[in-house]
Design a protein around this motif. Structure first.
Motif, PDB file in Angstrom:
ATOM      1  N   ALA A   1      34.458  -2.105   6.264  1.00 36.46           N
ATOM      2  CA  ALA A   1      33.426  -1.134   6.648  1.00 36.46           C
ATOM      3  C   ALA A   1      32.065  -1.807   6.497  1.00 36.46           C
ATOM      4  CB  ALA A   1      33.517   0.119   5.784  1.00 36.46           C
ATOM      5  N   GLN A   2      31.797  -2.735   7.385  1.00 33.27           N
ATOM      6  CA  GLN A   2      30.587  -3.555   7.351  1.00 33.27           C
ATOM      7  C   GLN A   2      29.794  -3.335   8.634  1.00 33.27           C
ATOM      8  OE1 GLN A   2      30.070  -5.538   4.617  1.00 33.27           O
ATOM      9  NE2 GLN A   2      32.094  -5.111   3.732  1.00 33.27           N
ATOM     10  N   LYS A   3      28.469  -3.265   8.507  1.00 40.87           N
ATOM     11  CA  LYS A   3      27.625  -3.062   9.682  1.00 40.87           C
ATOM     12  C   LYS A   3      27.835  -4.163  10.719  1.00 40.87           C
ATOM     13  CE  LYS A   3      23.786  -0.493   7.580  1.00 40.87           C
ATOM     14  NZ  LYS A   3      22.325  -0.514   7.286  1.00 40.87           N
TER      15      LYS A   3
ATOM     16  N   ARG B   1      28.867  -3.775  14.644  1.00 41.00           N
ATOM     17  CA  ARG B   1      28.043  -4.310  15.737  1.00 41.00           C
ATOM     18  C   ARG B   1      28.844  -5.296  16.594  1.00 41.00           C
ATOM     19  NH1 ARG B   1      23.793  -4.292  11.704  1.00 41.00           N
ATOM     20  NH2 ARG B   1      22.171  -2.801  12.283  1.00 41.00           N
ATOM     21  N   TYR B   2      29.620  -6.150  15.940  1.00 40.57           N
ATOM     22  CA  TYR B   2      30.425  -7.131  16.676  1.00 40.57           C
ATOM     23  C   TYR B   2      31.381  -6.430  17.623  1.00 40.57           C
ATOM     24  CZ  TYR B   2      34.372 -10.270  17.471  1.00 40.57           C
ATOM     25  OH  TYR B   2      35.392 -10.979  18.055  1.00 40.57           O
ATOM     26  N   LEU B   3      32.090  -5.422  17.140  1.00 38.16           N
ATOM     27  CA  LEU B   3      33.071  -4.744  17.979  1.00 38.16           C
ATOM     28  C   LEU B   3      32.417  -4.043  19.161  1.00 38.16           C
ATOM     29  CD1 LEU B   3      35.400  -3.238  15.228  1.00 38.16           C
ATOM     30  CD2 LEU B   3      35.967  -5.067  16.831  1.00 38.16           C
TER      31      LEU B   3
ATOM     32  N   ASN C   1      34.894   3.410  -2.075  1.00 37.05           N
ATOM     33  CA  ASN C   1      33.794   3.166  -3.006  1.00 37.05           C
ATOM     34  C   ASN C   1      33.301   1.728  -3.026  1.00 37.05           C
ATOM     35  OD1 ASN C   1      33.505   5.826  -3.867  1.00 37.05           O
ATOM     36  ND2 ASN C   1      35.110   5.612  -5.418  1.00 37.05           N
ATOM     37  N   ASN C   2      33.904   0.837  -2.217  1.00 36.58           N
ATOM     38  CA  ASN C   2      33.308  -0.489  -2.101  1.00 36.58           C
ATOM     39  C   ASN C   2      31.996  -0.423  -1.322  1.00 36.58           C
ATOM     40  OD1 ASN C   2      34.954   0.074   0.267  1.00 36.58           O
ATOM     41  ND2 ASN C   2      34.472  -2.012   0.929  1.00 36.58           N
ATOM     42  N   GLN C   3      31.770   0.691  -0.616  1.00 39.13           N
ATOM     43  CA  GLN C   3      30.491   0.980   0.026  1.00 39.13           C
ATOM     44  C   GLN C   3      29.969   2.271  -0.616  1.00 39.13           C
ATOM     45  OE1 GLN C   3      28.773  -0.754   2.042  1.00 39.13           O
ATOM     46  NE2 GLN C   3      30.137  -2.217   3.031  1.00 39.13           N
ATOM     47  N   PRO C   4      29.443   2.192  -1.849  1.00 39.54           N
ATOM     48  CA  PRO C   4      29.132   3.414  -2.603  1.00 39.54           C
ATOM     49  C   PRO C   4      28.087   4.307  -1.952  1.00 39.54           C
ATOM     50  CG  PRO C   4      28.243   1.458  -3.704  1.00 39.54           C
ATOM     51  CD  PRO C   4      29.136   0.976  -2.621  1.00 39.54           C
ATOM     52  N   THR C   5      27.085   3.718  -1.307  1.00 42.43           N
ATOM     53  CA  THR C   5      26.048   4.548  -0.682  1.00 42.43           C
ATOM     54  C   THR C   5      26.616   5.331   0.484  1.00 42.43           C
ATOM     55  OG1 THR C   5      24.328   2.961  -1.323  1.00 42.43           O
ATOM     56  CG2 THR C   5      23.798   4.528   0.435  1.00 42.43           C
ATOM     57  N   LEU C   6      27.333   4.644   1.364  1.00 44.96           N
ATOM     58  CA  LEU C   6      27.923   5.317   2.515  1.00 44.96           C
ATOM     59  C   LEU C   6      28.978   6.323   2.068  1.00 44.96           C
ATOM     60  CD1 LEU C   6      28.283   5.666   5.550  1.00 44.96           C
ATOM     61  CD2 LEU C   6      29.808   3.673   5.538  1.00 44.96           C
TER      62      LEU C   6
ATOM     63  N   ASP D   1      40.994  13.213  -0.371  1.00 46.12           N
ATOM     64  CA  ASP D   1      40.254  13.192   0.888  1.00 46.12           C
ATOM     65  C   ASP D   1      39.989  11.740   1.283  1.00 46.12           C
ATOM     66  OD1 ASP D   1      40.229  15.888   0.819  1.00 46.12           O
ATOM     67  OD2 ASP D   1      38.121  16.109   0.299  1.00 46.12           O
ATOM     68  N   LEU D   2      40.208  11.449   2.549  1.00 50.20           N
ATOM     69  CA  LEU D   2      39.950  10.120   3.078  1.00 50.20           C
ATOM     70  C   LEU D   2      38.820  10.220   4.088  1.00 50.20           C
ATOM     71  CD1 LEU D   2      43.652   8.992   3.699  1.00 50.20           C
ATOM     72  CD2 LEU D   2      42.244   8.604   1.670  1.00 50.20           C
ATOM     73  N   TYR D   3      37.893   9.281   4.016  1.00 49.62           N
ATOM     74  CA  TYR D   3      36.727   9.314   4.895  1.00 49.62           C
ATOM     75  C   TYR D   3      36.711   8.077   5.792  1.00 49.62           C
ATOM     76  CZ  TYR D   3      35.088  12.876   1.643  1.00 49.62           C
ATOM     77  OH  TYR D   3      34.980  14.009   0.867  1.00 49.62           O
ATOM     78  N   ALA D   4      36.129   8.262   6.972  1.00 48.45           N
ATOM     79  CA  ALA D   4      35.990   7.156   7.908  1.00 48.45           C
ATOM     80  C   ALA D   4      34.791   7.428   8.803  1.00 48.45           C
ATOM     81  CB  ALA D   4      37.257   6.978   8.748  1.00 48.45           C
ATOM     82  N   VAL D   5      34.353   6.388   9.491  1.00 48.10           N
ATOM     83  CA  VAL D   5      33.301   6.538  10.495  1.00 48.10           C
ATOM     84  C   VAL D   5      33.772   5.879  11.781  1.00 48.10           C
ATOM     85  CG1 VAL D   5      31.357   6.696   8.893  1.00 48.10           C
ATOM     86  CG2 VAL D   5      32.144   4.449   9.650  1.00 48.10           C
ATOM     87  N   THR D   6      33.315   6.410  12.892  1.00 42.75           N
ATOM     88  CA  THR D   6      33.653   5.863  14.205  1.00 42.75           C
ATOM     89  C   THR D   6      32.428   5.952  15.104  1.00 42.75           C
ATOM     90  OG1 THR D   6      35.097   6.103  16.135  1.00 42.75           O
ATOM     91  CG2 THR D   6      34.533   8.118  14.973  1.00 42.75           C
ATOM     92  N   ASP D   7      32.364   5.066  16.083  1.00 40.05           N
ATOM     93  CA  ASP D   7      31.267   5.133  17.041  1.00 40.05           C
ATOM     94  C   ASP D   7      31.577   6.095  18.171  1.00 40.05           C
ATOM     95  OD1 ASP D   7      33.252   3.101  17.933  1.00 40.05           O
ATOM     96  OD2 ASP D   7      31.956   3.033  19.705  1.00 40.05           O
TER      97      ASP D   7
END
Length: 261
Positions: free
Chosen positions: A70-72, A76-78, A92-97, A163-169
């Motif tokens: 889960a890296q910016k 962007r690459y994809l 939680n490896n990306q605590p802010t997000l 609960d599992l969270y994700a983000v998608t474009d």
């Protein structure tokens, strides 16, 4: 996409060999495999793995990866370099997000999809105990998001677990909640089908081969054997392997569409 430790391949310095694999959701065939060098890691090998699969057109494909990626820059690459879409798990490896996602007003977001299936491909109990129940919610994309690529949050609520969270474009008109949930569940094919077959049927973790790049080469050959048997119609790779112990049987696989001599 997912990484895998080749547990039996312990080098002289005590380090273990790792490979990273890209697998197609629909048929579990391996599209690309790359060794992760001792002085690098999965994150740095993400783009090189997909760049190496230059015969794989990612335009409009949806790429699913676990929380490590889960890296910016991966997003962007994809989207910008490969014309693909992403579904990135967030932990939680990306605590802010992760904190931002948990803080969204989920109580006000309607559940758009419900599903019930076997947890990680396995069912326990005589009456189906162990079946996972999931509820999927996708809130509207926040307006004015200027940092490309834009993301849509997604929550997959496993009723007896977490609960599992994700983000998608992908926006709401590009993919509905049921499709997003199916892709999230489909990501486990790399663990439950690919890695499991290589470990249990092809004894990958038991292999003590460790010199130079040999562990990664052998892992790629196991993928080739698994894919060839799958394309030949063998749903059970162990049975297919037993049926191809003679050279003439192996050579007969040459005629499978998509395989070359």
């Amino acid at each position: 996409m997912d990484g895998k430790c080749l547990r039996g391949a312990v080098r002289a310095d005590g380090s273990r060999a790792f490979v990273m694999t890209a697998v197609r959701h629909g048929d579990a065939l391996t599209a690309a495999l790359r060794e992760i060098g001792a002085k690098t890691n999965e994150i740095l090998e993400f783009a090189p793995l997909l760049d190496a699969a230059d015969d794989t057109d990612l335009a409009d494909a949806v790429v699913t990866v676990d929380a490590l990626h889960a890296q910016k820059e991966h997003a962007r690459y994809l989207v910008e370099d490969r014309g693909a879409h992403y579904l990135l798990s967030v932990k939680n490896n990306q605590p802010t997000l992760a904190g931002q996602l948990r803080a969204l007003p989920w109580k006000d977001v309607p559940v758009l999809d419900r599903s019930r299936d076997r947890g990680h491909g396995r069912e326990e109990g005589p009456r189906g105990e162990g079946l996972q129940r999931r509820r999927t919610a996708v809130p509207p994309r926040p307006p004015g998001r200027a940092d490309p690529p834009e993301t849509t949050p997604y929550r997959n609520e496993e009723m007896a677990d977490r609960d599992l969270y994700a983000v998608t474009d992908l926006s709401a008109h590009q993919a509905n909640a049921a499709e997003i949930a199916a892709w999230a569940r489909g990501h486990w094919i790399i663990e439950n089908t690919v890695h499991w077959t290589k470990d249990v049927t092809l004894a990958e973790d038991a292999s003590r081969v460790r010199r130079h790049r040999t562990p990664a080469v052998m892992s790629a050959l196991r993928d080739l054997a698994r894919g060839a048997l799958h394309r030949a119609g063998w749903a059970n790779i162990a049975s297919g392997r037993r049926a191809h112990t003679q050279p003439e049987a192996i050579l007969a696989l040459h005629g499978i569409p998509g395989l070359q001599s």
